[in-house]
Design a protein around this motif. Structure first.
Motif, PDB file in Angstrom:
ATOM      1  N   GLN A  93      47.496  33.001  38.752  1.00 31.97           N
ATOM      2  CA  GLN A  93      48.399  32.504  37.707  1.00 31.97           C
ATOM      3  C   GLN A  93      47.652  32.361  36.378  1.00 31.97           C
ATOM      4  N   ALA A  94      46.354  32.040  36.449  1.00 32.51           N
ATOM      5  CA  ALA A  94      45.585  31.799  35.219  1.00 32.51           C
ATOM      6  C   ALA A  94      45.114  33.107  34.574  1.00 32.51           C
ATOM      7  N   ALA A  95      45.279  34.222  35.287  1.00 35.11           N
ATOM      8  CA  ALA A  95      44.755  35.496  34.763  1.00 35.11           C
ATOM      9  C   ALA A  95      45.673  36.042  33.684  1.00 35.11           C
ATOM     10  N   LYS A  96      45.076  36.425  32.564  1.00 30.83           N
ATOM     11  CA  LYS A  96      45.870  37.037  31.493  1.00 30.83           C
ATOM     12  C   LYS A  96      45.691  38.554  31.568  1.00 30.83           C
ATOM     13  N   ALA A  99      41.312  50.636  36.390  1.00 30.29           N
ATOM     14  CA  ALA A  99      42.411  50.331  35.468  1.00 30.29           C
ATOM     15  C   ALA A  99      42.179  48.948  34.887  1.00 30.29           C
ATOM     16  N   MET A 100      42.769  48.719  33.723  1.00 31.63           N
ATOM     17  CA  MET A 100      42.614  47.402  33.083  1.00 31.63           C
ATOM     18  C   MET A 100      43.906  47.141  32.330  1.00 31.63           C
ATOM     19  N   GLY A 101      44.369  45.914  32.337  1.00 34.15           N
ATOM     20  CA  GLY A 101      45.593  45.654  31.597  1.00 34.15           C
ATOM     21  C   GLY A 101      46.077  44.237  31.772  1.00 34.15           C
ATOM     22  N   PRO A 102      47.212  43.916  31.121  1.00 34.99           N
ATOM     23  CA  PRO A 102      47.789  42.585  31.285  1.00 34.99           C
ATOM     24  C   PRO A 102      48.304  42.396  32.706  1.00 34.99           C
ATOM     25  N   VAL A 103      48.349  41.140  33.110  1.00 30.59           N
ATOM     26  CA  VAL A 103      48.672  40.833  34.504  1.00 30.59           C
ATOM     27  C   VAL A 103      50.172  40.587  34.688  1.00 30.59           C
ATOM     28  N   HIS A 104      50.735  41.150  35.725  1.00 34.01           N
ATOM     29  CA  HIS A 104      52.081  40.752  36.158  1.00 34.01           C
ATOM     30  C   HIS A 104      51.923  40.116  37.534  1.00 34.01           C
ATOM     31  N   VAL A 105      52.169  38.791  37.574  1.00 33.40           N
ATOM     32  CA  VAL A 105      51.946  38.079  38.838  1.00 33.40           C
ATOM     33  C   VAL A 105      53.205  38.124  39.698  1.00 33.40           C
ATOM     34  N   TYR A 106      53.022  38.472  40.941  1.00 32.45           N
ATOM     35  CA  TYR A 106      54.149  38.466  41.882  1.00 32.45           C
ATOM     36  C   TYR A 106      53.812  37.521  43.029  1.00 32.45           C
ATOM     37  N   CYS A 125      51.156  47.327  33.222  1.00 30.33           N
ATOM     38  CA  CYS A 125      50.530  46.109  33.726  1.00 30.33           C
ATOM     39  C   CYS A 125      49.713  46.374  34.985  1.00 30.33           C
ATOM     40  N   ILE A 126      48.958  45.355  35.362  1.00 27.58           N
ATOM     41  CA  ILE A 126      48.306  45.359  36.669  1.00 27.58           C
ATOM     42  C   ILE A 126      49.106  44.383  37.519  1.00 27.58           C
ATOM     43  N   LEU A 127      49.593  44.841  38.629  1.00 27.43           N
ATOM     44  CA  LEU A 127      50.390  43.983  39.499  1.00 27.43           C
ATOM     45  C   LEU A 127      49.439  43.180  40.376  1.00 27.43           C
ATOM     46  N   VAL A 128      49.530  41.840  40.282  1.00 28.88           N
ATOM     47  CA  VAL A 128      48.691  41.026  41.161  1.00 28.88           C
ATOM     48  C   VAL A 128      49.590  40.170  42.049  1.00 28.88           C
ATOM     49  N   ALA A 129      49.242  40.114  43.308  1.00 28.12           N
ATOM     50  CA  ALA A 129      50.107  39.429  44.264  1.00 28.12           C
ATOM     51  C   ALA A 129      49.265  38.737  45.308  1.00 28.12           C
ATOM     52  N   ASN A 130      49.878  37.748  45.972  1.00 24.33           N
ATOM     53  CA  ASN A 130      49.128  37.160  47.082  1.00 24.33           C
ATOM     54  C   ASN A 130      49.242  38.073  48.287  1.00 24.33           C
ATOM     55  N   ASP A 131      50.432  38.529  48.580  1.00 23.82           N
ATOM     56  CA  ASP A 131      50.646  39.331  49.769  1.00 23.82           C
ATOM     57  C   ASP A 131      51.837  40.232  49.466  1.00 23.82           C
ATOM     58  N   LEU A 132      51.567  41.486  49.237  1.00 26.63           N
ATOM     59  CA  LEU A 132      52.645  42.398  48.840  1.00 26.63           C
ATOM     60  C   LEU A 132      52.880  43.377  49.981  1.00 26.63           C
ATOM     61  N   SER A 133      54.113  43.456  50.443  1.00 24.58           N
ATOM     62  CA  SER A 133      54.362  44.414  51.524  1.00 24.58           C
ATOM     63  C   SER A 133      54.670  45.777  50.921  1.00 24.58           C
ATOM     64  N   ALA A 134      54.528  46.802  51.744  1.00 27.94           N
ATOM     65  CA  ALA A 134      54.830  48.159  51.279  1.00 27.94           C
ATOM     66  C   ALA A 134      56.284  48.228  50.832  1.00 27.94           C
ATOM     67  N   TRP A 135      57.107  47.439  51.493  1.00 31.51           N
ATOM     68  CA  TRP A 135      58.526  47.409  51.159  1.00 31.51           C
ATOM     69  C   TRP A 135      58.705  46.960  49.714  1.00 31.51           C
TER      70      TRP A 135
END
Ligand code: PEP
Ligand code: MG
Length: 660
Positions: free
Chosen positions: A334-337, A130-137, A277-287
């Protein structure tokens, strides 16, 4: 007191969901249950966290001590649960196998050459690209505003914590209402299964008890929660087994939710995530992942996590590419578009160049084409080039799988295994409980046929409420129809429930493990007697077509006589193969013998089909071989007109039939 020894067959051992499920089931019993690992560590099996902390692996032999008035029933449940590889995992794919929506796709090489630039390696959590804009969590770090409370504040602080726990449960319930489901995306029930197990962890006495003790020792509720959560997470992180280490993420997710309530601090709202979007996170729980409207997310990238973490399992379930454990800093994220998630190669490319983007666009297009190519077959009734119509139906074990089967284009249900309904319970399901399940299933597919199989349990998979003798060879013993005919008190409620459910649609019933014509005659007489009883009581019901499974050499050799008694045959190749070849289906050492494509097994299938043709009845195949594409042509040539398989295999099989 009962002491039993059991070898744990549960896939990957007693991790979050199996542990939560076992603890929950055992809480229904009065008896105390203590489980001892092979290393001699023991814990109450009624606490999921304590169970998880034992770190019991698949294949490990454990000792269980059960003491109380219902110890025999509890022992049955434990034996059954621990011997079931899929225990606690029924709704989701834990195996790492690719589930529908993320089927392994053989992508055609594209015109754009692969760029030399290598991506950043992580681990593949779910395949696909997949490829797309980033949504940072990246939620803000939760820090307690104070550590210690006054002695006089303890009672209020204890109730504040209990209210937070309640609120957590309400959040879960509110987020998992059916109405919310539609908004959040498809297949949520599978993800909910994981989250429900996390809720059990949050409410577990080990976790909650430690926090309550901390508050009683003058600790601030939020501070204690964060501390207890961190200690527990690091205990899991220190475990030698990778799968158990991944459970630290579950504990951190639960802790984060609870602490945010106690601190009155909102976590970023994942419900308003942007489209595609592509969801990017440092640590995402299943919850947290369960709160994401999955239809808006193309893929997932995480700094933390591993292939066995629950987010990975959920990503696979929803068919979203995911790469986890990516060595990036939060600043990099954070710098990823825009970002490429290459779940096949287990790598990501941040801000891809035009050449890289073109390469991946090609791959994504090819995948989409292949998938939409398969989607064409969803509503198609497949015919071979010779004009033979083949029914492709689903094998199901629970109502939760109905939607999956329908989305996969199932032309009905070819095998509904009723065993699940009888397992994981402290007593037998009564007629009304069974009627509710069968009628819902039959109505859901009406007017398509639904074949429900009568109970097929035996000494290897006991059920609470049926005392099984100790047998040398349970697979050659008192199982399936043999047990049912000896136990009318077990069989009667099932047959009556089926007769009643027959009014809801196109029900057919089949009987497993037939090895004598007399057994079929007895079953038919039993059904008649049940129908008469219903009639006498004025209970509405209807007759159904009766078929049998062909699973034993004896049934094959008497196929002509059997065909005269029933409306259809369904060949259970899993058992037929083991009985024809005298090769245990679960013994990998003799897997060279356990092969449905062995000429002896194929001959048995052919003889069955010939007898059915002489009698003018139809034949289906519902064992695993039904989805074996190498056997498809020979099945069709022999005269099989129905194939029943797991939903994920339906579309590719429909496609192949159409190309025969
Ligand atoms: C079979 O034996 O092929 C079959 C479908 O039944 P089960 O796998 O449930 O024994
Ligand atoms: Mg079988």
């Amino acid at each position: 007191m009962i002491t039993l020894e059991a070898t744990v067959a549960v896939k990957e051992g007693l991790h979050t969901r199996p542990a939560a499920q076992l603890a929950k089931t055992l809480k229904l019993f009065d008896s105390t249950v203590e489980l001892k690992s092979s290393k001699g560590k023991s814990a109450s099996a009624k606490s999921s966290v304590k169970l998880m902390l034992l770190g019991i692996k698949e294949g490990e032999t454990v000792q269980v001590l059960i003491d109380g008035s219902d110890e025999h029933d509890a022992a049955d449940v434990i034996r059954r649960s621990l011997s079931d590889p899929d225990f606690g995992l029924e709704l989701s794919d834990d195996s790492g196998a690719i589930v529908q929506g993320a089927m392994p796709l053989e992508v055609e090489p594209t015109a754009v050459a692969k760029p030399a630039h290598a991506g950043i390696k992580g681990v593949s959590g779910s395949r696909g690209v997949a490829m797309g804009p980033v949504h940072v969590y990246i939620p803000e770090k939760l820090v307690a505003t104070r550590q210690v409370i006054e002695v006089g504040e303890i009672p209020d602080e204890l109730s504040r914590f209990r209210r937070a726990l309640l609120q957590l449960e309400q959040r879960f319930v509110a987020a998992h209402q059916p109405a919310g489901d539609a908004a959040r995306g498809k297949d949520r029930d599978k993800g909910d299964d994981i989250v429900r197990a996390l809720l059990d962890v949050a409410q577990d006495e080990e976790f909650v008890g430690a926090i309550l003790r901390g508050i009683e020792g003058q600790g601030d509720a939020a501070a204690v929660t964060l501390r207890v959560g961190a200690v527990l997470a690091s205990t899991f992180e220190a475990m030698p087994d990778e799968y158990m280490r991944a459970r630290a993420e579950d504990i951190r997710g639960v802790t984060r939710q609870l602490a945010s309530i106690l601190l009155g601090q909102q976590l970023p709202d994942l419900g308003s995530i942007r489209e595609h979007c592509i969801l990017v996170a440092n640590d995402l729980s299943a919850w947290e992942f369960s709160r994401v409207p999955i239809d808006r997310v193309q893929g997932l990238v995480c700094i933390g996590g591993s292939a066995t973490s629950h987010v990975a399992i959920m990503a696979r379930t929803y068919g979203r590419p995911a790469v986890l454990g990516v060595p990036l800093s939060e600043a990099d994220l954070q710098a990823a578009k825009s970002i490429v998630v290459d779940g096949d190669a287990g790598q990501v490319i941040i801000n891809p160049t035009e050449l890289e983007a073109a390469h991946y666009r090609g791959l994504i297009r090819a995948e989409e084409e292949l998938r939409s190519g398969l989607a064409r077959y969803r509503d198609l009734v497949p015919h071979t080039s010779g004009g033979r119509r083949i029914e492709v139906a689903a094998n199901l074990g629970s109502l939760a799988e109905i939607r999956l089967a329908k989305e996969a284009g199932a032309m009905g249900v070819g095998l509904f295994r009723t065993e699940l309904l009888f397992m994981q319970r402290p007593s037998l399901p009564n007629e009304d409980e069974q009627f509710a399940v069968y009628s819902e299933l039959v109505a859901a597919f009406n007017p398509l046929p639904v074949v429900i199989r009568t109970l097929d349990i035996g000494g290897d998979k006991p059920v609470a409420g049926v005392e099984f003798p100790k047998e040398e060879n349970p697979f050659l013993g008192w199982r399936g129809v043999r047990m049912c005919l000896d136990r009318p008190d077990v069989f009667r409620p099932q047959i009556k429930a089926l007769l009643r459910a027959s009014l809801s649609g196109n029900l057919k019933v089949m009987v497993p493990m037939i090895s004598a014509v007399e057994e079929v005659r007895q079953v038919k007489a039993f059904i008649e007697a049940c129908a008469l009883e219903l009639e006498a009581d004025g209970v509405p019901h209807a007759r159904f077509e009766l078929g049998i499974m062909i699973e034993t050499p004896a049934a094959v050799l008497q196929a002509d006589e059997l065909a005269a008694e029933v409306a259809f045959f369904s060949i259970g190749t899993n058992d037929l193969t083991q009985y024809v070849m005298a090769a245990d289906r679960g013994n990998s050492q003799i897997s060279r013998l356990y092969r449905t494509d062995n000429p002896a097994v194929k001959k048995a299938i052919e003889l069955t089909c010939q007898a059915a043709a002489r009698a003018g009845i139809w034949v289906g195949v519902c064992g695993e071989a039904a989805a074996d594409h190498k056997l498809l042509q020979s099945f069709v040539e022999m005269g099989v007109t129905e194939l029943s398989m797991s939903p994920a295999a339906i579309l590719p099989t429909k496609k192949l039939i159409s190309e025969l």
